[in-house]
Design a protein around this motif. Sequence first.
Motif, PDB file in Angstrom:
ATOM      1  N   PHE A   1      62.511  60.275  -2.313  1.00  0.00           N
ATOM      2  CA  PHE A   1      62.097  61.358  -3.181  1.00  0.00           C
ATOM      3  C   PHE A   1      61.005  62.160  -2.496  1.00  0.00           C
ATOM      4  CE2 PHE A   1      59.390  63.499  -6.181  1.00  0.00           C
ATOM      5  CZ  PHE A   1      60.342  64.296  -6.799  1.00  0.00           C
TER       6      PHE A   1
ATOM      7  N   PRO B   1      59.012  66.168  -3.197  1.00  0.00           N
ATOM      8  CA  PRO B   1      58.934  67.249  -4.191  1.00  0.00           C
ATOM      9  C   PRO B   1      59.667  68.513  -3.754  1.00  0.00           C
ATOM     10  CG  PRO B   1      56.757  66.339  -3.727  1.00  0.00           C
ATOM     11  CD  PRO B   1      57.686  65.791  -2.696  1.00  0.00           C
TER      12      PRO B   1
ATOM     13  N   THR C   1      51.445  59.562  -7.387  1.00  0.00           N
ATOM     14  CA  THR C   1      50.639  58.588  -8.116  1.00  0.00           C
ATOM     15  C   THR C   1      51.332  57.234  -8.095  1.00  0.00           C
ATOM     16  OG1 THR C   1      51.731  58.988 -10.222  1.00  0.00           O
ATOM     17  CG2 THR C   1      49.860  60.417  -9.682  1.00  0.00           C
TER      18      THR C   1
ATOM     19  N   SER D   1      51.920  55.268 -10.625  1.00  0.00           N
ATOM     20  CA  SER D   1      52.915  55.091 -11.694  1.00  0.00           C
ATOM     21  C   SER D   1      54.187  55.887 -11.393  1.00  0.00           C
ATOM     22  CB  SER D   1      52.325  55.470 -13.044  1.00  0.00           C
ATOM     23  OG  SER D   1      51.939  56.820 -13.039  1.00  0.00           O
ATOM     24  N   GLN D   2      53.999  57.058 -10.766  1.00  0.00           N
ATOM     25  CA  GLN D   2      55.174  57.841 -10.362  1.00  0.00           C
ATOM     26  C   GLN D   2      56.009  57.040  -9.356  1.00  0.00           C
ATOM     27  OE1 GLN D   2      54.011  61.083  -7.873  1.00  0.00           O
ATOM     28  NE2 GLN D   2      55.984  62.158  -7.994  1.00  0.00           N
TER      29      GLN D   2
ATOM     30  N   HIS E   1      57.880  54.162 -10.930  1.00  0.00           N
ATOM     31  CA  HIS E   1      59.037  54.701 -11.645  1.00  0.00           C
ATOM     32  C   HIS E   1      60.146  55.079 -10.657  1.00  0.00           C
ATOM     33  CE1 HIS E   1      61.154  57.091 -14.693  1.00  0.00           C
ATOM     34  NE2 HIS E   1      61.280  58.015 -13.766  1.00  0.00           N
ATOM     35  N   LEU E   2      59.744  55.731  -9.561  1.00  0.00           N
ATOM     36  CA  LEU E   2      60.744  56.167  -8.576  1.00  0.00           C
ATOM     37  C   LEU E   2      61.412  54.981  -7.888  1.00  0.00           C
ATOM     38  CD1 LEU E   2      58.874  59.201  -6.957  1.00  0.00           C
ATOM     39  CD2 LEU E   2      60.966  59.299  -8.349  1.00  0.00           C
TER      40      LEU E   2
ATOM     41  N   TRP F   1      62.393  52.359  -9.204  1.00  0.00           N
ATOM     42  CA  TRP F   1      63.529  52.018 -10.067  1.00  0.00           C
ATOM     43  C   TRP F   1      64.648  53.065  -9.947  1.00  0.00           C
ATOM     44  CZ3 TRP F   1      64.112  54.955 -14.885  1.00  0.00           C
ATOM     45  CH2 TRP F   1      65.271  54.614 -15.588  1.00  0.00           C
ATOM     46  N   VAL F   2      64.286  54.327 -10.102  1.00  0.00           N
ATOM     47  CA  VAL F   2      65.305  55.394 -10.082  1.00  0.00           C
ATOM     48  C   VAL F   2      66.058  55.390  -8.750  1.00  0.00           C
ATOM     49  CG1 VAL F   2      65.695  57.898 -10.144  1.00  0.00           C
ATOM     50  CG2 VAL F   2      63.995  56.854 -11.684  1.00  0.00           C
TER      51      VAL F   2
ATOM     52  N   ARG G   1      69.954  54.529  -7.943  1.00  0.00           N
ATOM     53  CA  ARG G   1      70.849  55.552  -7.390  1.00  0.00           C
ATOM     54  C   ARG G   1      71.385  55.132  -6.024  1.00  0.00           C
ATOM     55  NH1 ARG G   1      67.960  61.366  -8.996  1.00  0.00           N
ATOM     56  NH2 ARG G   1      68.164  61.127 -11.260  1.00  0.00           N
TER      57      ARG G   1
ATOM     58  N   ALA H   1      70.869  63.157 -16.449  1.00  0.00           N
ATOM     59  CA  ALA H   1      69.416  63.262 -16.229  1.00  0.00           C
ATOM     60  C   ALA H   1      69.003  64.670 -15.803  1.00  0.00           C
ATOM     61  CB  ALA H   1      68.976  62.258 -15.164  1.00  0.00           C
TER      62      ALA H   1
ATOM     63  N   ASP I   1      65.273  67.363 -12.696  1.00  0.00           N
ATOM     64  CA  ASP I   1      65.783  65.992 -12.655  1.00  0.00           C
ATOM     65  C   ASP I   1      64.803  65.178 -13.492  1.00  0.00           C
ATOM     66  OD1 ASP I   1      66.325  63.331 -12.140  1.00  0.00           O
ATOM     67  OD2 ASP I   1      66.901  63.687 -10.048  1.00  0.00           O
ATOM     68  N   THR I   2      65.203  64.877 -14.711  1.00  0.00           N
ATOM     69  CA  THR I   2      64.247  64.263 -15.639  1.00  0.00           C
ATOM     70  C   THR I   2      63.850  62.868 -15.189  1.00  0.00           C
ATOM     71  OG1 THR I   2      66.088  63.489 -16.992  1.00  0.00           O
ATOM     72  CG2 THR I   2      65.050  65.582 -17.632  1.00  0.00           C
ATOM     73  N   GLU I   3      64.632  62.260 -14.307  1.00  0.00           N
ATOM     74  CA  GLU I   3      64.265  60.922 -13.833  1.00  0.00           C
ATOM     75  C   GLU I   3      63.267  60.939 -12.683  1.00  0.00           C
ATOM     76  OE1 GLU I   3      67.994  58.085 -15.000  1.00  0.00           O
ATOM     77  OE2 GLU I   3      67.893  58.846 -12.951  1.00  0.00           O
ATOM     78  N   THR I   4      63.251  62.038 -11.904  1.00  0.00           N
ATOM     79  CA  THR I   4      62.300  62.097 -10.789  1.00  0.00           C
ATOM     80  C   THR I   4      61.220  63.145 -11.026  1.00  0.00           C
ATOM     81  OG1 THR I   4      63.548  63.761  -9.577  1.00  0.00           O
ATOM     82  CG2 THR I   4      64.120  61.459  -9.151  1.00  0.00           C
ATOM     83  N   GLY I   5      61.445  64.027 -11.989  1.00  0.00           N
ATOM     84  CA  GLY I   5      60.483  65.091 -12.250  1.00  0.00           C
ATOM     85  C   GLY I   5      60.619  66.278 -11.317  1.00  0.00           C
ATOM     86  N   LYS I   6      61.647  66.264 -10.503  1.00  0.00           N
ATOM     87  CA  LYS I   6      61.798  67.359  -9.540  1.00  0.00           C
ATOM     88  C   LYS I   6      62.381  68.597 -10.208  1.00  0.00           C
ATOM     89  CE  LYS I   6      63.745  68.361  -5.019  1.00  0.00           C
ATOM     90  NZ  LYS I   6      63.797  67.701  -3.708  1.00  0.00           N
TER      91      LYS I   6
ATOM     92  N   PRO J   1      56.187  66.906  -9.820  1.00  0.00           N
ATOM     93  CA  PRO J   1      57.066  65.853 -10.344  1.00  0.00           C
ATOM     94  C   PRO J   1      56.307  64.788 -11.127  1.00  0.00           C
ATOM     95  CG  PRO J   1      57.721  66.428  -8.118  1.00  0.00           C
ATOM     96  CD  PRO J   1      56.452  67.187  -8.391  1.00  0.00           C
ATOM     97  N   ALA J   2      55.136  64.382 -10.620  1.00  0.00           N
ATOM     98  CA  ALA J   2      54.376  63.349 -11.339  1.00  0.00           C
ATOM     99  C   ALA J   2      53.998  63.844 -12.734  1.00  0.00           C
ATOM    100  CB  ALA J   2      53.124  62.976 -10.557  1.00  0.00           C
TER     101      ALA J   2
ATOM    102  N   LEU K   1      57.039  63.850 -15.040  1.00  0.00           N
ATOM    103  CA  LEU K   1      57.316  62.491 -15.535  1.00  0.00           C
ATOM    104  C   LEU K   1      56.329  62.124 -16.635  1.00  0.00           C
ATOM    105  CD1 LEU K   1      58.050  60.486 -12.232  1.00  0.00           C
ATOM    106  CD2 LEU K   1      59.702  61.351 -13.912  1.00  0.00           C
ATOM    107  N   GLU K   2      55.043  62.430 -16.427  1.00  0.00           N
ATOM    108  CA  GLU K   2      54.020  62.120 -17.443  1.00  0.00           C
ATOM    109  C   GLU K   2      54.317  62.840 -18.758  1.00  0.00           C
ATOM    110  OE1 GLU K   2      50.142  63.164 -15.883  1.00  0.00           O
ATOM    111  OE2 GLU K   2      50.532  61.907 -14.113  1.00  0.00           O
TER     112      GLU K   2
ATOM    113  N   LYS L   1      57.203  59.143 -18.928  1.00  0.00           N
ATOM    114  CA  LYS L   1      57.932  58.226 -18.047  1.00  0.00           C
ATOM    115  C   LYS L   1      57.063  57.589 -16.973  1.00  0.00           C
ATOM    116  CE  LYS L   1      62.509  60.094 -18.762  1.00  0.00           C
ATOM    117  NZ  LYS L   1      63.634  60.845 -18.214  1.00  0.00           N
ATOM    118  N   ALA L   2      55.925  58.172 -16.709  1.00  0.00           N
ATOM    119  CA  ALA L   2      55.090  57.587 -15.649  1.00  0.00           C
ATOM    120  C   ALA L   2      53.640  57.958 -15.882  1.00  0.00           C
ATOM    121  CB  ALA L   2      55.527  58.082 -14.284  1.00  0.00           C
TER     122      ALA L   2
END
Lengths: 292, 766
Positions: free
Chosen positions: A185, A187, A265, A267-268, A271-272, A274-275, A279, B461, B633-638, B756-757, B760-761, B765-766
């Motif tokens: 991942f 940005p 971060t 927490s990000q 979370h990633l 897992w995602v 995938r 997503a 992308d709601t799972e990565t925040g992108k 993205p962070a 997610l927040e 989600k994060a």
Amino acid sequence: MQPFAYAAPTSIVETVSLLTQHSGQARLLAGGTDLLVQLKENRRQAALVIDIKRIPELNALSYSPEAGLRIGAAVSCHRICAEPAIRQAYPGLIDAVSLIGGAQIQSRASLGGNLGNASPAADSIPALIVHHAVCEVEGPAGRRDIPAEAFCVGPGRNALQAGELLVAIRAPSPPPRFGAAYLRFIPRNEMDIAVAGAGASVILNEAGDTIVSARVALGAVAPTPLLVEAAGAALAGQPPTAEVIEQAARIAQSVAQPITDMRGTASQRRHLAWVLSRRALEQAVARAQATR
Amino acid sequence: MSSATPTIEKPPYRVVGTRPIRPDGVDKVTGRAIFGADVRLSGLLHGRVLRSPHAHARIKSIDTRAAEALPGVKAVVTGHDFPDPQNKVAASGEGTVNLRSLAHNCIARDKVLYFGHAVAAVAATTPNIAEEALKLITVEYELLPHVLDVREAMRPDAPLLHDDLRTNEMGQRAETPSNIANHTRHERGDVNQAFAEAAVVVEREFRTSMVHQGYIEPQNGTALWNADGQISVWCSTQAPFDERNQLAEILGMPVSKIKVTPTEIGGGFGGKLSVFLEPLAAMLSKKAGHRPVKMAMNRAEVLAATAPTSGSYIRVKIGADKNGCIVAAQAWMVYEAGAFPGSPVDAGAGVIFAPYRIPNVLIDAYDVVVNKPRAGAYRAPGATNAAFASESVIDELAEKLGIDPLEFRILNGAKEGDRRADGPVYKRIGFIETAQAAKAHPHYSAPLAPSRLDPEGKNPAIKRGRGVAAGFWFNWGGKSSAWASLNPDGTVSLIEGSPDIGGSRASIAMQLAESLGVRAEDVKPAVVDTDSVGYNDATGGSRVTFGTGWVAWRLGEKLKQQLKARAALLWEVTPDQVKAEAGVFSCNGRSITLKELAGKLDETGGPIVASDTFESDEYGPGFGVHIVDLEVDTETGKVQILRYTAAQDVGTAIHPAYVEGQLQGGVAQGIGWALNEEFVYDAQGHLLNASFLDYRIPTALDLPMIDTVLVEVPNPGHPYGVRGVGETPIVPPAGAVANAIYHAIGARMTALPMSPARILEAQGKA
């Protein structure tokens, strides 16, 4: 930038001797895409820079279904990606290697350098781990093998001992019904270092309805790339369903120990983990199924 | 790619509105253009800067002896080598700068105020020796508590950056020191009563991070302090005359002793309106026995220690009646000034409600110092922060009222005669026309653009959304001077002093060509040093095509008058009997072309030149309305931008291709600001992401083709109807993107960047 001496040996023996003489003061140069920038920005010091591109064995690239893959430590990413047979057999590695820089960087940067630099966020290392790769190193005491998952020992630190250099990376030929993938991942769509990365590989049974064995590896969520053995164990013997994959991805997430820094971060990243594991596993399974 | 919507009929121009090749193009694409890095003088020394590793510290001592002793080192300077200028305010672009602050920003005196603050500089025979010498300088610091957040800096117990800074509280100077440099209020009507009576009220708070202009070419300067006291400076600047003035104060020399030559510029966007390295290079040159000294920053220095623009905290409250008419708006705005007073918060206060007609307004604007680099101008300085806040609230109001968001903006849109929230009454403006053009654009009625992340539509997503936002920029007139000489072949040499950061050589030359009656290619523009042309304000405030263009129009007229006189001489008539039309002079059936007449200069009285100066407040403001489709992308925040359309009231587009380029460039920067750009400091106040790897401006892969709609509402205050166009397009994107993200995922984003962070927040989600 400090002035430094430059050497371009043509043999491994000569290189080992230079490394031994300049213990701790010498740096190996392949494509230079990490080292030269680090030297210019005073982030690494070197009294001697040893260019390894003139050593034939380090520039050799070979693959056969019988012998598997052997990539000399100085071989550029571009050369690896340019081989159709390698692209076919090592999809996870190709996912990762093709991400390392744009066209110009690709033709300079080496897989060996990506390992040697030992960044926790290196794209190629989780992919090498899921392809069961082994690092072949040579030093004053001769040759030895280090599994890819044991090559990095901390941020910017690798398992090479004094006088040792990485000669080649080997990966076994994949068995039938094998699939692998690497996802990271970032940005933006280019130019970034992975905020998190995940590699996955699976071997399916003949019917394609059971995972025989699997590997999951993470990047950028710990001081080194991580092989998540528990995730592989959870997948073995199970059907490649969404629930099974989800469970393995949650296991991968649970072993991540990320930090917060300017790229993301904690927490990000958790979370990633897992995602991306989920995938990558889905993609590895799809690729394995496509080989049937 | 672009559609022009002429709303008012234009005269039949021959040159204005065409798209000639830029005069500086060949030099730039072949690498021949002289940028600051290309300046090479004999005996050249190379300078480097030692910078503070601390966010806030007292300098107890600096020992430079070991550095001076290093072979190859020719001079070392610290703050004590410079005179201490008075607190005096001078022009800097469209804003102002306190010259004492500027001097202390260029090199610290008793205190360092931010990570990267210059402490000492070295000149040596090679850049490497200069670099090594920096390591031999010993600085003893006494660490002081620092403050990075504006609201913390406002507290009475916050660490003070300046012991002598007293709040200017609406004109009254406070008695005790504070980090709040200034508080301005704009008030009209009674907002409290209007909110109480409103049918719908939305109030939200917003935060934005400090961001950088991200120009490609780092700051640089070469200086030669000659033995006779003449100082020559070559540098990358938008403001050679302002910099001459700044140098004079910082070096304690009269302006007449200083010549500034602006080299070709690799981007500025407001970041190159004041000096950084130039005074250091000059003082090093003097100390090094009058040898020239060249200095250039690396990217880490550019990011840590130039003039990024303010992060901010903004609270916005807007109320509307049941018919959807806005009845009141309130804003409480705090902008980071960085280490010295002077954030663009007052500009933000002028922008925040500018597109709308609002009877009751209350705006409080605070300029607050923090331990970060001195905030500077960045393309519509202060406006993007403000519009992100107000346009998010406007979108929410429209949604609550069930009115189409563009219809809501048109319903409340400001027109000629309406009073802007901060005071001035609008002359002819084109906001309504621009909003209508956006609404009529096919983008607005088309289905959402197809997904890029999930082209087959298999991934639940991935969510898509559309957003709109409006924006405003004042533009500026300022002062310009230029001169022109007619060559014997009928071409014209145009000598100007406005550095060309956005294609202005072309747009200025075209205005002279139009008024004189020659082709654009027949005008040869040159940007020259401060001794070779009259005073020019900075290239900034979107003023140059307007102001210097006005001068060029006059120069063409003046040359034409003189040519009429020459033709009259040939024909033995009076000049007023001669007609000039499209480069042909005629009288009573006789005619002569401009080129023929130019060939006869020697027989008709010798050379023809013209010069002129200009100052005007008749610049017209510009409005933009943008539409964006994006996916999350709601799972990565992108976030991926899928489609973008920018409509803008551009007055008359002199060179439409460059106007479109300005719109696209502003949008690209606005999207970067919206999604990923931010200065990341650690708890100690160290900048962590001082590289283009980690300060994430968008790449070509991150942006779609940006469609533009040029709405031409000519500015009545300019002979060709020019309005500035360069800044307005960066104002709406953050708000438009925020609104589109909301429509995609159902969460209102209230902080920039919408990384993205953060996405997610926002989804928990994060």
